[in-house]
Design an enzyme around this catalytic site. Structure first.
Site, PDB file in Angstrom:
ATOM      1  N   HIS A 112       0.860  -1.313  -0.052  1.00 65.04           N
ATOM      2  CA  HIS A 112      -0.102   0.025   0.061  1.00 65.04           C
ATOM      3  C   HIS A 112       0.968   1.238   0.046  1.00 65.04           C
ATOM      4  O   HIS A 112       1.836   1.228   0.807  1.00 65.04           O
ATOM      5  CB  HIS A 112      -0.732   0.019   1.070  1.00 65.04           C
ATOM      6  CG  HIS A 112      -1.657   1.131   1.112  1.00 65.04           C
ATOM      7  ND1 HIS A 112      -2.977   1.580   0.609  1.00 65.04           N
ATOM      8  CD2 HIS A 112      -1.468   2.381   2.059  1.00 65.04           C
ATOM      9  CE1 HIS A 112      -3.298   2.761   0.844  1.00 65.04           C
ATOM     10  NE2 HIS A 112      -2.541   3.192   1.587  1.00 65.04           N
TER      11      HIS A 112
ATOM     12  N   ASP B 249     -15.234   2.279   7.483  1.00 68.02           N
ATOM     13  CA  ASP B 249     -14.131   3.246   6.951  1.00 68.02           C
ATOM     14  C   ASP B 249     -14.776   4.083   5.819  1.00 68.02           C
ATOM     15  O   ASP B 249     -14.328   4.946   5.757  1.00 68.02           O
ATOM     16  CB  ASP B 249     -12.779   2.512   6.586  1.00 68.02           C
ATOM     17  CG  ASP B 249     -11.885   3.410   6.043  1.00 68.02           C
ATOM     18  OD1 ASP B 249     -11.481   4.438   6.806  1.00 68.02           O
ATOM     19  OD2 ASP B 249     -11.669   3.411   4.983  1.00 68.02           O
TER      20      ASP B 249
ATOM     21  N   ARG C 171     -14.466  12.471   7.077  1.00 67.28           N
ATOM     22  CA  ARG C 171     -13.153  13.137   7.545  1.00 67.28           C
ATOM     23  C   ARG C 171     -12.779  14.095   6.337  1.00 67.28           C
ATOM     24  O   ARG C 171     -12.137  15.436   6.553  1.00 67.28           O
ATOM     25  CB  ARG C 171     -12.079  12.273   7.598  1.00 67.28           C
ATOM     26  CG  ARG C 171     -12.154  11.459   8.989  1.00 67.28           C
ATOM     27  CD  ARG C 171     -11.388  10.223   9.224  1.00 67.28           C
ATOM     28  NE  ARG C 171      -9.759  10.527   8.911  1.00 67.28           N
ATOM     29  CZ  ARG C 171      -9.253   9.565   8.240  1.00 67.28           C
ATOM     30  NH1 ARG C 171      -9.566   8.476   7.673  1.00 67.28           N
ATOM     31  NH2 ARG C 171      -7.929  10.041   7.891  1.00 67.28           N
TER      32      ARG C 171
ATOM     33  N   SER D  47      -7.548   3.571   9.085  1.00 64.71           N
ATOM     34  CA  SER D  47      -8.390   3.434   7.962  1.00 64.71           C
ATOM     35  C   SER D  47      -7.603   2.468   6.603  1.00 64.71           C
ATOM     36  O   SER D  47      -8.105   1.731   6.124  1.00 64.71           O
ATOM     37  CB  SER D  47      -8.470   4.970   7.425  1.00 64.71           C
ATOM     38  OG  SER D  47      -8.833   5.029   5.983  1.00 64.71           O
TER      39      SER D  47
ATOM     40  N   LYS E 196      -8.694  -1.708   5.740  1.00 65.01           N
ATOM     41  CA  LYS E 196      -8.977  -2.278   4.486  1.00 65.01           C
ATOM     42  C   LYS E 196      -7.913  -3.329   4.091  1.00 65.01           C
ATOM     43  O   LYS E 196      -8.343  -4.292   3.537  1.00 65.01           O
ATOM     44  CB  LYS E 196      -8.997  -1.089   3.615  1.00 65.01           C
ATOM     45  CG  LYS E 196     -10.119  -0.179   3.612  1.00 65.01           C
ATOM     46  CD  LYS E 196     -10.236   1.054   2.781  1.00 65.01           C
ATOM     47  CE  LYS E 196      -9.003   2.235   3.358  1.00 65.01           C
ATOM     48  NZ  LYS E 196      -9.172   3.563   2.859  1.00 65.01           N
TER      49      LYS E 196
HETATM   50  N1  URA Z   1      -5.714   6.547   2.623  1.00 66.70           N
HETATM   51  C1  URA Z   1      -6.702   5.933   3.338  1.00 66.70           C
HETATM   52  O1  URA Z   1      -7.100   4.744   2.749  1.00 66.70           O
HETATM   53  N2  URA Z   1      -7.281   6.408   4.277  1.00 66.70           N
HETATM   54  C2  URA Z   1      -6.713   7.625   5.064  1.00 66.70           C
HETATM   55  O2  URA Z   1      -7.215   7.979   6.075  1.00 66.70           O
HETATM   56  C3  URA Z   1      -5.860   8.254   4.082  1.00 66.70           C
HETATM   57  C4  URA Z   1      -5.447   7.877   3.019  1.00 66.70           C
END
Ligand code: URA
Length: 428
Positions: free
Chosen positions: A82, A161, A168, A183, A187
């Site tokens: 990621h 999320d 947010r 967050s 995932k």
């Molecule tokens: N990417 C995400 O998936 N969540 C965040 O809070 C910031 C970047």
């Protein structure tokens, strides 16, 4: 329990209990906690932080708000990457097939771009016919047959999320390290990968502008991964200048194809190979051992990564031989003076590409496949006044003035700033 009790506890600097965290995430997902209450709680978390225990539990509750995928029956280890997002960051495109060519499976759920950073799905959608949506069954079949999948996350994955991130985004609460870390990790853990490598970007084009903040985010995410049984490693990498020479959807696919063909810009190749080695090591696959017979650099050289790419694109309806679309209009941006290009600001280039049409301002907006910026020189090169430093690409000439405006002050010639090293630090 009620929302006001949880909000006031965090507002007054107390640690939230496990029961409070579980309740608030569950009730928010079920729409029993109002958006304005969650916004107040997110702001209290941004201002007062969270302990390691709270972040771990918050992540866990977000994972449990939806389904968790399981690829343990695949017969080969799974590993994913990621990136926290950057300008010209197309690394997933050459990386996923390279890692699959070396013996691990890559189940990557990716996103679309928002703001000045591009999204992997937007890039792949510039390939004629390619589709981002797959059912979980199709994803498993592709992982078994091809070894790599890059697709959109379904609505069932960490739905808490999905809601919270959108909230947010409009309440000034994105920049909280516990909220970013939980967050991203909710995932990735729900996606079912066995190992994870985090590319935490540092510099003007990144979320985290300083190495210290990036390190804190990396350490928080590595700890969450460990707590959930996912072997997690993070690299802090440079995002002071764009990665490679191409910024924009089809332009980045074209550059990725150069890398898969054994060429491409040095920084893109180096980061692809470095991250691939980390992903394979985290999955317990190393060259000459287990299921792997080769090193990622060899997979790029011998064409095996390209073979996986072609199968990966075809499996999702794309035509790997189709011509990529090209912009109808181009305009060069000349060097303002002669000397050594010491700085080329990543954020300014990202904003320029976005204004040319490569990115979106709202989630619902469409993006242009062809718009973007190409770098004719990279920082460190000597340039002559008037020589084209960048080329802007757009479908419509009317886009050029705003992009040129974004680039004002983006270059430094013969300045004293040096580039960040590509890999700044490793956090494990
Ligand atoms: N990417 C995400 O998936 N969540 C965040 O809070 C910031 C970047």
């Amino acid at each position: 329990m009620d929302a006001i009790e949880v909000i006031t506890a965090k507002r007054d600097g107390h640690e939230l209990s496990t029961a409070q965290i579980d309740w608030v995430i569950h009730a928010y997902t079920a729409e029993e906690v109002a958006e304005e209450q969650m916004a107040a709680l997110a702001m209290a978390i941004l201002l007062n932080g969270m302990s390691r225990r709270e972040v771990a539990r918050w992540t866990d509750a977000m994972i449990r708000s939806g389904e968790r995928m399981d690829f343990s029956g695949l017969g080969r280890p799974t590993t994913d990457k990621h990136s926290t997002g950057g300008v010209g960051d197309k690394i997933t495109l050459p990386l996923a097939p390279t890692v699959a060519a070396c013996g691990a499976a890559v189940p990557q759920l990716s996103g679309r771009g928002l703001g000045h950073t591009g999204g992997t799905l937007d890039k792949l959608e510039s390939i004629p016919g390619w589709r981002a949506s797959l059912t979980p069954e199709a994803m498993t079949a592709q992982l078994t047959e091809v070894g790599a999948v890059v697709c959109a996350a379904g609505a069932g994955l960490a739905p808490a999320d999905r809601k919270l991130y959108a909230l947010r985004d409009v309440t000034g609460t994105v920049e909280s390290i516990p909220l970013i870390a939980s967050s991203i990790m909710s995932k990735k853990i729900a996606e079912g990968t066995g190992a994870l490598v985090l590319d935490v970007k540092v510099g003007s084009g990144a979320f985290m502008r300083t190495p210290a903040l990036a390190k804190e985010l990396a350490e928080t995410m590595v700890a969450i991964g460990g707590d959930h049984g996912v072997r997690t490693v993070a690299l802090l990498t440079a995002m002071d200048a764009p990665l490679g020479r191409a910024v924009g959807n089809a332009l980045e696919v074209a550059e990725s194809l150069e890398v898969l063909a054994g060429g491409g810009p040095d920084d893109v190749v180096e980061l692809t190979v470095t991250l691939a080695r980390e992903m394979l090591a985290a999955a317990g696959v190393t060259a000459g051992k287990a299921v792997s017979t080769k090193d990622p650099a060899d997979a790029l050289r011998d064409g095996s990564a390209m073979d996986v790419w072609r199968r990966m694109i075809s499996a999702q309806g794309g035509d790997p031989d189709a011509q990529l679309p090209r912009a109808g209009e181009t305009r060069d941006v000349p060097a303002p003076a002669s000397g050594v290009l010491t700085r080329l600001d990543a954020r300014a280039v990202g904003v320029a590409a976005w204004r040319l049409g490569a990115g979106r301002a709202r989630k619902e907006d469409a993006v242009s496949a062809t718009a973007g910026v190409t770098l004719n020189v990279k920082p460190g090169a000597t340039v002559r006044e008037g020589e084209p430093l960048l080329t802007l690409h757009a479908d419509d000439e009317g886009r050029f003035p705003a992009a040129q405006e974004a680039l004002r002050g983006a270059f430094e010639i013969d300045g004293d700033s040096g580039p960040l090293p590509l890999v700044i630090e490793r956090v494990a």
